[in-house]
Scaffold this active site. Structure first.
Site, PDB file in Angstrom:
ATOM      1  N   HIS A  90       1.090   7.186  -6.220  1.00 20.86           N
ATOM      2  CA  HIS A  90       0.529   6.889  -4.995  1.00 20.86           C
ATOM      3  C   HIS A  90      -1.084   7.046  -5.306  1.00 20.86           C
ATOM      4  CE1 HIS A  90       3.997   6.715  -2.184  1.00 20.86           C
ATOM      5  NE2 HIS A  90       4.225   6.026  -3.206  1.00 20.86           N
TER       6      HIS A  90
ATOM      7  N   HIS B 209      10.722  -3.001  -5.414  1.00 21.31           N
ATOM      8  CA  HIS B 209      10.039  -3.404  -4.492  1.00 21.31           C
ATOM      9  C   HIS B 209       8.889  -3.905  -4.914  1.00 21.31           C
ATOM     10  CE1 HIS B 209       7.076   0.243  -4.544  1.00 21.31           C
ATOM     11  NE2 HIS B 209       8.443   0.990  -4.726  1.00 21.31           N
TER      12      HIS B 209
ATOM     13  N   ASP C  46       4.891   2.452 -10.185  1.00 22.73           N
ATOM     14  CA  ASP C  46       5.390   2.470  -8.781  1.00 22.73           C
ATOM     15  C   ASP C  46       5.156   1.205  -7.552  1.00 22.73           C
ATOM     16  OD1 ASP C  46       6.761   3.387  -6.315  1.00 22.73           O
ATOM     17  OD2 ASP C  46       5.230   4.681  -5.721  1.00 22.73           O
TER      18      ASP C  46
ATOM     19  N   ASP D 239      13.631   2.103  -9.149  1.00 28.22           N
ATOM     20  CA  ASP D 239      12.234   2.291  -8.671  1.00 28.22           C
ATOM     21  C   ASP D 239      11.468   3.534  -9.522  1.00 28.22           C
ATOM     22  OD1 ASP D 239      10.027   2.685  -7.020  1.00 28.22           O
ATOM     23  OD2 ASP D 239      11.106   3.187  -5.061  1.00 28.22           O
TER      24      ASP D 239
ATOM     25  N   GLU E 147       8.535  -1.541   1.015  1.00 25.66           N
ATOM     26  CA  GLU E 147       9.013  -0.386   0.876  1.00 25.66           C
ATOM     27  C   GLU E 147       8.366   0.917   1.032  1.00 25.66           C
ATOM     28  OE1 GLU E 147      10.444   3.021  -1.650  1.00 25.66           O
ATOM     29  OE2 GLU E 147       8.450   2.115  -1.751  1.00 25.66           O
ATOM     30  N   GLU E 148       6.817   0.729   0.896  1.00 24.75           N
ATOM     31  CA  GLU E 148       6.024   1.789   0.745  1.00 24.75           C
ATOM     32  C   GLU E 148       5.769   2.110   2.210  1.00 24.75           C
ATOM     33  OE1 GLU E 148       5.566   3.733  -1.523  1.00 24.75           O
ATOM     34  OE2 GLU E 148       5.226   2.856  -3.585  1.00 24.75           O
TER      35      GLU E 148
END
Length: 501
Positions: free
Chosen positions: A442, A275, A287, A348, A319-320
């Protein structure tokens, strides 16, 4: 007082604007067929940590383009950082000559941004309070006031909501149905806000999913924080409460980028994806910068070779926000086009600093046949290279989900996110027991400094090996027989990285 700049998106029927790239296509040049057939060893030799790191440094500079909008680097969909990421991927592919057919796929989405929130129950604010993603604001983006009312069962049926929930804050147990259904039911019953408390251990943070006109401002709290309130309500006490969320939900558009080799059998396609977006909170260099850049580097090196089976690379957007791009892509496939994809490989997070070599435990018993053969390719590679590996759940947390739900064998590898490394895993892979695999998962610190280059290089070579293996031959790999598949119909708690129920 809490602040959150998490931006989320979901597929929407509303039209939305997005970047439009030209479709790049031309006839296959004769030079492709004159190139040597790709081999695993050859393309692995083309992969180096220096090349990967150079791309990662450039990606971080692209994330910095969003600073004016978000006050920090990010590549969340809709940001200048993500727009620049798409430009970079597309320009790199277009610069490789006539080797690929390149296309973009624009799709509508809904973006939600929670700016600020506060929850007070009685005379205190639960420490674990979190606003649900894609929650609407409280009325007029102002605090609302009313008693806390305990909802029966899990709040999945309208009959669970007592008459006095009107004008009140609905207090709902997690379980049985998605958070979005609970919020919707609370809104229809006249609640001014909803609080979902965990039926397991720990805090509760998730997403309401597809927006509904009946959703109300919705929070999550932990089981521990909820317990004293439940006891007081069951004893007949009145708990006056206030809730406040300042948030927006709006339509946007974003884009998948897909590149397919002109050479190779187009009816037997090797497909892989990563992604292109990050979360709002950070630049997302691990990520999923590591996955998307690995694909870009392999696509760059593959042009030196010919292939027997076509290879299709995909860079998913959103994606997130709930696997938006990959879900949309699969939903647009005809049965005929679906059957041309022999397998899908998901890459990923390939360079977590406190890494483990993780392989999705994709068995044929509960997934499309061929998933287990792909799983075994990964484990055999690690074994041959003297590395340990561990299986992780194949539970809907990444972009493989839409593929396996539509009959396409799938699998992939990762190096870990917010999970805690065990003592056994520390013995197997080194690193620090008791800490997250990626302590910057994140977060703002997911920068170039967050990468374990040794793990990334080995995994990038494994990705190259997977591409070369199936680009040469599907001998021994199960044939696709039908779009229908044997995935069990169990409800998943995840669709992407966020809890949905």
């Amino acid at each position: 007082m809490h602040r959150s700049l998490a931006i989320l998106a979901l597929s929407s029927l509303a039209a939305a604007s997005a970047i439009q790239y030209p479709f790049v296509e031309s006839s296959q040049p004769e030079t492709i067929s004159n190139k040597p057939l790709v081999s695993s060893n050859a393309i692995q030799d083309d992969i180096s940590s220096d090349k990967l790191l150079k791309r990662a440094k450039h990606l971080f500079k692209l994330a910095e383009l969003a600073i004016d909008e978000y006050n920090h680097p990010t590549r969340v969909i809709g940001s200048q950082g993500h727009v620049a990421t798409l430009d970079y991927i597309y320009a790199t592919l277009a610069g490789l000559g006539d080797y690929y057919d390149i296309s973009n796929q624009t799709f509508p989405a809904v973006m939600g941004n929670v700016f600020e929130y506060r929850l007070v129950l009685g005379d205190s604010s639960p420490n674990s309070t979190a606003a649900m993603s894609l929650t609407p604001p409280t009325k007029d983006k102002e605090p609302v006031f009313g008693p806390l009312v305990l909802v029966a069962n899990e709040g999945c049926d309208s009959s669970d909501y007592p008459a006095n929930v009107t004008g009140s804050v609905a207090f709902i147990r997690r379980g049985t149905c998605p958070f979005g259904i609970k919020s919707e039911n609370a809104g229809r019953a006249g609640a001014i806000a909803a609080v979902v408390y965990n039926n397991g251990k720990g805090g509760l943070s998730g997403t309401l999913g597809q927006p509904s006109k009946d959703h109300v401002a919705t929070f999550g709290i932990s089981d521990t924080d909820a317990k004293p309130y439940i006891e007081k309500l069951q004893a007949g006490e009145v708990i006056e409460s206030s809730a406040y969320i300042d948030a927006i939900v709006e339509s946007i558009g974003t884009t998948n980028i897909v590149a397919q080799t002109k050479g190779g059998d187009p009816d037997n396609c090797v497909m892989l994806g990563g992604h292109s977006d990050s979360v709002t909170e950070g630049p997302g260099i691990n990520d999923d910068g590591t996955g998307s850049l690995t694909l870009l580097e392999i696509a760059t090196q593959l042009v030196k070779y010919s292939v027997n089976n076509c290879v299709r690379f995909a860079w998913w957007a959103g994606e997130e926000e709930g696997l938006l791009g990959s879900d949309y892509y699969v939903s647009q496939l005809s049965d005929e086009e679906n059957m041309k994809i022999r397998l899908f490989m998901d890459y990923d997070m390939l360079a977590s600093p406190n890494y483990a070599y993780q392989v999705y435990n994709a068995s044929n018993a509960v997934n499309p046949v061929g998933s287990q053969e792909l799983r075994d390719l990964y484990t055999e590679y690690y074994t041959v290279h003297g590395q340990n590996y561990t299986y992780i759940a194949f539970d809907g947390r990444s972009d493989y989900d839409g593929f396996i739900r539509n009959g396409i064998p799938g699998g992939g590898i990762a190096t870990g996110a917010e999970g805690i490394k065990t003592r056994k895993e520390a013995e197997m892979f080194g690193g620090t027991e008791g800490e997250w695999f990626d302590h910057c998962y994140h977060q703002l610190c997911d920068t170039v400094d967050n990468l374990n280059m040794e793990a990334w290089e080995l995994n990038a070579k494994l990705v190259a090996h997977s591409v070369a293996t199936y680009a040469v031959s599907f001998k021994g790999f199960p044939e696709r027989t039908a779009v229908k598949h044997n995935v069990l119909s169990e409800k998943s708690l995840y669709h992407g990285s966020k809890l949905i129920m």
